[in-house]
Structure formats: C-alpha cells, structure tokens
Design a protein around this motif. Sequence first.
Motif, PDB file in Angstrom:
ATOM      1  N   ALA A 168       8.750   6.237   0.062  1.00  0.00           N
ATOM      2  CA  ALA A 168       8.514   6.844  -1.253  1.00  0.00           C
ATOM      3  C   ALA A 168       8.675   5.810  -2.366  1.00  0.00           C
ATOM      4  CB  ALA A 168       9.480   8.007  -1.476  1.00  0.00           C
TER       5      ALA A 168
ATOM      6  N   LYS B 269       8.108   2.449  -2.151  1.00  0.00           N
ATOM      7  CA  LYS B 269       7.009   1.469  -2.149  1.00  0.00           C
ATOM      8  C   LYS B 269       5.864   1.864  -3.074  1.00  0.00           C
ATOM      9  CE  LYS B 269       6.753  -0.753   2.397  1.00  0.00           C
ATOM     10  NZ  LYS B 269       5.959  -0.815   3.638  1.00  0.00           N
ATOM     11  N   ILE B 270       5.501   3.152  -3.043  1.00  0.00           N
ATOM     12  CA  ILE B 270       4.316   3.548  -3.823  1.00  0.00           C
ATOM     13  C   ILE B 270       4.619   3.681  -5.307  1.00  0.00           C
ATOM     14  CG2 ILE B 270       3.077   4.649  -1.912  1.00  0.00           C
ATOM     15  CD1 ILE B 270       4.601   6.834  -4.526  1.00  0.00           C
ATOM     16  N   GLN B 271       5.898   3.488  -5.703  1.00  0.00           N
ATOM     17  CA  GLN B 271       6.176   3.450  -7.142  1.00  0.00           C
ATOM     18  C   GLN B 271       5.510   2.220  -7.774  1.00  0.00           C
ATOM     19  OE1 GLN B 271       8.017   6.085  -8.671  1.00  0.00           O
ATOM     20  NE2 GLN B 271       8.114   7.047  -6.655  1.00  0.00           N
ATOM     21  N   SER B 272       5.285   1.194  -6.955  1.00  0.00           N
ATOM     22  CA  SER B 272       4.653  -0.004  -7.527  1.00  0.00           C
ATOM     23  C   SER B 272       3.447  -0.510  -6.725  1.00  0.00           C
ATOM     24  CB  SER B 272       5.696  -1.118  -7.674  1.00  0.00           C
ATOM     25  OG  SER B 272       6.389  -1.283  -6.459  1.00  0.00           O
ATOM     26  N   HIS B 273       3.039   0.242  -5.692  1.00  0.00           N
ATOM     27  CA  HIS B 273       1.858  -0.163  -4.905  1.00  0.00           C
ATOM     28  C   HIS B 273       0.925   1.032  -4.710  1.00  0.00           C
ATOM     29  CE1 HIS B 273       4.840  -3.207  -3.782  1.00  0.00           C
ATOM     30  NE2 HIS B 273       3.844  -3.991  -3.448  1.00  0.00           N
ATOM     31  N   ASP B 274      -0.364   0.779  -4.657  1.00  0.00           N
ATOM     32  CA  ASP B 274      -1.325   1.792  -4.223  1.00  0.00           C
ATOM     33  C   ASP B 274      -0.976   2.178  -2.782  1.00  0.00           C
ATOM     34  OD1 ASP B 274      -3.532   3.078  -3.055  1.00  0.00           O
ATOM     35  OD2 ASP B 274      -4.976   1.912  -4.213  1.00  0.00           O
ATOM     36  N   PRO B 275      -0.785   3.480  -2.501  1.00  0.00           N
ATOM     37  CA  PRO B 275      -0.419   3.862  -1.123  1.00  0.00           C
ATOM     38  C   PRO B 275      -1.417   3.354  -0.074  1.00  0.00           C
ATOM     39  CG  PRO B 275      -0.925   5.821  -2.476  1.00  0.00           C
ATOM     40  CD  PRO B 275      -0.830   4.658  -3.403  1.00  0.00           C
TER      41      PRO B 275
ATOM     42  N   ASN C 117       2.942   8.600   3.834  1.00  0.00           N
ATOM     43  CA  ASN C 117       2.204   7.630   3.024  1.00  0.00           C
ATOM     44  C   ASN C 117       0.706   7.959   3.000  1.00  0.00           C
ATOM     45  OD1 ASN C 117       2.365   4.923   1.536  1.00  0.00           O
ATOM     46  ND2 ASN C 117       0.673   4.632   2.984  1.00  0.00           N
TER      47      ASN C 117
ATOM     48  N   TYR D  94       0.288  10.590   0.490  1.00  0.00           N
ATOM     49  CA  TYR D  94       0.290   9.995  -0.855  1.00  0.00           C
ATOM     50  C   TYR D  94      -1.097   9.415  -1.162  1.00  0.00           C
ATOM     51  CZ  TYR D  94       5.427   9.687  -0.005  1.00  0.00           C
ATOM     52  OH  TYR D  94       6.735   9.918   0.310  1.00  0.00           O
TER      53      TYR D  94
ATOM     54  N   HIS E  11      -3.575  10.286  -4.134  1.00  0.00           N
ATOM     55  CA  HIS E  11      -4.008   9.197  -5.008  1.00  0.00           C
ATOM     56  C   HIS E  11      -5.529   9.196  -5.180  1.00  0.00           C
ATOM     57  CE1 HIS E  11      -5.368   5.039  -5.697  1.00  0.00           C
ATOM     58  NE2 HIS E  11      -4.273   4.915  -6.424  1.00  0.00           N
TER      59      HIS E  11
ATOM     60  N   LYS F  44       4.729  10.389  -9.225  1.00  0.00           N
ATOM     61  CA  LYS F  44       5.772   9.497  -8.717  1.00  0.00           C
ATOM     62  C   LYS F  44       7.190  10.080  -8.794  1.00  0.00           C
ATOM     63  CE  LYS F  44       3.092   5.273  -8.931  1.00  0.00           C
ATOM     64  NZ  LYS F  44       2.862   3.977  -9.594  1.00  0.00           N
TER      65      LYS F  44
ATOM     66  N   ILE G  22       7.431  12.587  -5.956  1.00  0.00           N
ATOM     67  CA  ILE G  22       7.505  11.948  -4.635  1.00  0.00           C
ATOM     68  C   ILE G  22       8.915  11.396  -4.400  1.00  0.00           C
ATOM     69  CG2 ILE G  22       6.700   9.908  -3.351  1.00  0.00           C
ATOM     70  CD1 ILE G  22       3.847  10.567  -4.460  1.00  0.00           C
TER      71      ILE G  22
END
Lengths: 263, 263
Positions: free
Chosen positions: A201, A203-209, B173, B176, B180, B194, B197
């Motif tokens: 959870a 990781k996707i705060q700063s990356h495209d999933p 993921n 997500y 997205h 976010k 999540i």
Amino acid sequence: MEIVILGSGNVATHLAFALKKAEYHIKQVYSRDIDHAKHLADGIGAEPIDSLLYITTEADVYVIAVKDEAILEVASELRLRNKILLHTSGSTDMDVLKPFSSSYGVLYPLQTISKEVELDFSKVPLILEFSDQRTKEEILNMAFKLSPIIHEYNSEQRRCLHLAAVIACNFSNYLYAIAHDFLAEKKVDFDLLKPLISETAHKIQSHDPNAVQTGPAVRNDGNIIRKHLDLLKAHPNWQQVYELISEDIVRKYWKEDKQNETK
Amino acid sequence: MEIVILGSGNVATHLAFALKKAEYHIKQVYSRDIDHAKHLADGIGAEPIDSLLYITTEADVYVIAVKDEAILEVASELRLRNKILLHTSGSTDMDVLKPFSSSYGVLYPLQTISKEVELDFSKVPLILEFSDQRTKEEILNMAFKLSPIIHEYNSEQRRCLHLAAVIACNFSNYLYAIAHDFLAEKKVDFDLLKPLISETAHKIQSHDPNAVQTGPAVRNDGNIIRKHLDLLKAHPNWQQVYELISEDIVRKYWKEDKQNETK
C-alpha cells in the motif's frame, strides 16, 4: 450556520463529530430509531428526533447521511424551500435532491468508515458537488473546516471514484481476509504478511501501481501458478479468484512487455 | 563466515547488500551475464564470475538466489560436500538441495522486492528451514543480523505463506492498478484513493480483516453492485473480477451474519 443531521450510522456519526469539532451547532439528529438518534445527539449536544414531523425549519443545512436507498424517502418528507440540502453518498446522483430544495449538493467523504475504528476526518478527501454558486460558496467554507482535501466532481465522476474505491480498498480487504483464513488453516502466522501488506500500500503512494506489480503472474510463471491453484483446491471460490486475477495480470503485463520489446 | 551469492536479481541484490551491511564478507557473485555479476559484485567488494567452473570451494555458505526454475540447475553444478547451501524461494521445497550437500536450508525473505524501490531489510520477515541442527545454528546467527523477524516453517507452510502473500499483496496491487487505469479514463485524480488505500492496509495491522470488511457487497447492496457493473461494461475483464469478488463477499459475510442472527 446551524445544521441538522439525518441519519445515525457510521458516516452520520463521524461527520457530526467532525462538524462539532469545527464548532458548528448541530440542532437535531434524526433516526427512525429514537435510541440511535439519542445516542448520537447526546454526544454532540443536539435534539434527537425519530419523526420528520418534528424537524426544525430554523436550520441552514440539512445533511442526509443515510443508506442510498433511503435518501429519496427522507428528502421527500422535508419541506425546505431555499435551505441547503446535502447528501453524502458516493453512488447517488445529486439531482435526486432537485425536487426538494432550490439549494442542494453532495458532500461525499471518501474513506472506509467503521464505528469501531477511529477516524481522523482531516485526512479524509471530501468530494463535493453543488446545484449553484451560492450553495457552493456556503458549503465550501464549511468543508474546508473539516478537511483540506477538497475536490469538486460531477455525479458520474463521483460514482466512478466510489467504484474505484470499492475495487482498490474493499476488494483488497477481501483478499487480506482470504489470506488470513487460508493461513489460519495451515497454522501459519498471518502477522508475517503485515509488513508486506503495508509495503504494498505504501509503494503506490509514490509509484504508479502498474510500475511496481510483482509476483508469479507478472513473470508469467505458469509453474508456480499451477502449484498455487493446486494448494487452493479445497476452496473453489478462492481458486477461481486466483485464476481470474492471474490470467488478467498475465494478459495485461505480458502483452505490454512484448509491446515494449518490439518498440 | 564467507559467503557466495549465486544470482544477481532483486533478491540477490538486496540480500547481498544486507549481508555486507551486517559485515559479512561476500567472496563471489555469480551470474550467467558477467555484466550483471560485475554490477552487483562491484557494489559489495566481491569477485564477479559468469561460470560455475570458477566458483571457490573456500566459502562457508552458498546462497542460490535465482528464479525457481533455475535453482536445481545451479545447485547441480556445485560440488560442496559439507558447505552450507541455501535457496531463497517461497515456493520450492527445501529437499531439492538434498543431493548436493549434507547441510542445506532455505532463507526466504517475505517482501515485495523491486530494484527501483529501496528496502529496509530489518523489517523483512525471514522464513527459515534447515536440513539439520548444525546448519540451523550457523544460519540462525546470520539471519538475526539481517532481521529480528525470524520464523521456522516447513516447505508446505512456506509455500502456503507465499501463496497468501501473492493473494494479499500482488493481487491487491493489481486492484490498485485497475482503479488507477479506470480513474485515468474518467479524468478523476487517483491520488484521492491514496489515504483510503493506506487506511485499508493500516486497519488490518490491529484488526482481523474479516471484522473490518466494508463496501456494497458486505451490505448485499444489489442496487449499487448493478450500477458498478454497468459502469464497467467497457472492460469485461474488470467487470468479471468485480462480479466474482462481490459474489464471494456476499456469500461469505451474508451467510455468517445470518448464522450469527440465529445463534
């Protein structure tokens, strides 16, 4: 600005307390069940009512925070003229409120709300929609006192956001529950997955999933996928979920990888 | 204690750096691709090799951190006698190593590892298995220098843990990613999801996921489910995932609720 809360469930409760904290006066709390109305009203210094016959006409904002299917019923019993009427639903069109007031809108708090889990309302995104500019000005001011994360979207976009939230969050939680129940059967400690769940959870705060997808399906590792399906054979439902999602991941990323290779 | 790392991928890389940080000396890094071997070996002061003919017999521990399907191939080219041989896989039985050494085991780091995302190895649970007591004593000591979260499980339990991790994390993921891509189509900001999540993953750190399931399916709200399925009609794959998971949630929690009521 004086407010009436119609409803006494999870959203009504958390919203009412957040409004009280922002120093708004809540005149009344309505619930069909007077005990529920009292329970919430007592906590915020409001009057509890269990019939819409007793509703005050002296408030400025009437917030309908009930189940989707009850919104229309509650709204149709109000006589508000030009008082502001809001609902809090992710999936109901704003325009269901149109016959009942000249000023109406939506304040949808985008969060998973359980009574037993505390909630910091200042971190909840609020999705807003308004019938007109006057309503917008009045409510925007109030909304910013609840949370700094404010977005205005139309009903269609809000419905899509709600759908995406169900997929990303309610369905993820369901996957956590499968993992939990499966590991309990095998006498393996579910706690071991907690750092991994957090990291996924996070990781996707700063990356495209799409950029951080890992696991056997994204590598198209049929060997492991077959082993896993075999381990799930006592649970045909879970097996079906595993198979469908893995197939979809293979289709999605494998194709994309091949496309990248041929570029 | 001197170590040889066989492999140069995500697990090999993060593990090698964690071992170096714990002040172990890594003598060699093997990869079929000499550039990959060099890239990792340079970072940790080891000798890069691209053929198992050049492997030293002077180390104490040989860690095979390659893809599952290559473990057997790499192991079969080693001549170790009583040196310790480990693999790092979640889904491969320990006993594949049996023909190749008298001391063998598994050190499986349970985490989603991407090269582009930094990893704090001290928060990664290590799942261990050993052929015998001597191997256990030697490796346990090393493992505790990498992470305080150490569990010993047999091959079957480890495989189940890996499967549960795939379901809870890789599949989350993927959800997500659907959310997205769907929101991008509708011009709605994915960032809004976010906090939700995070909160969903955070809740289960202290609650059974079954106890905090929310959303339309757990309420058996057919109205919303139908609206959502309709919104997904341009994406039959996503629609199928939505339908299958929602049906399963209804089946699981609705039945349980009814059972509770009749208790």
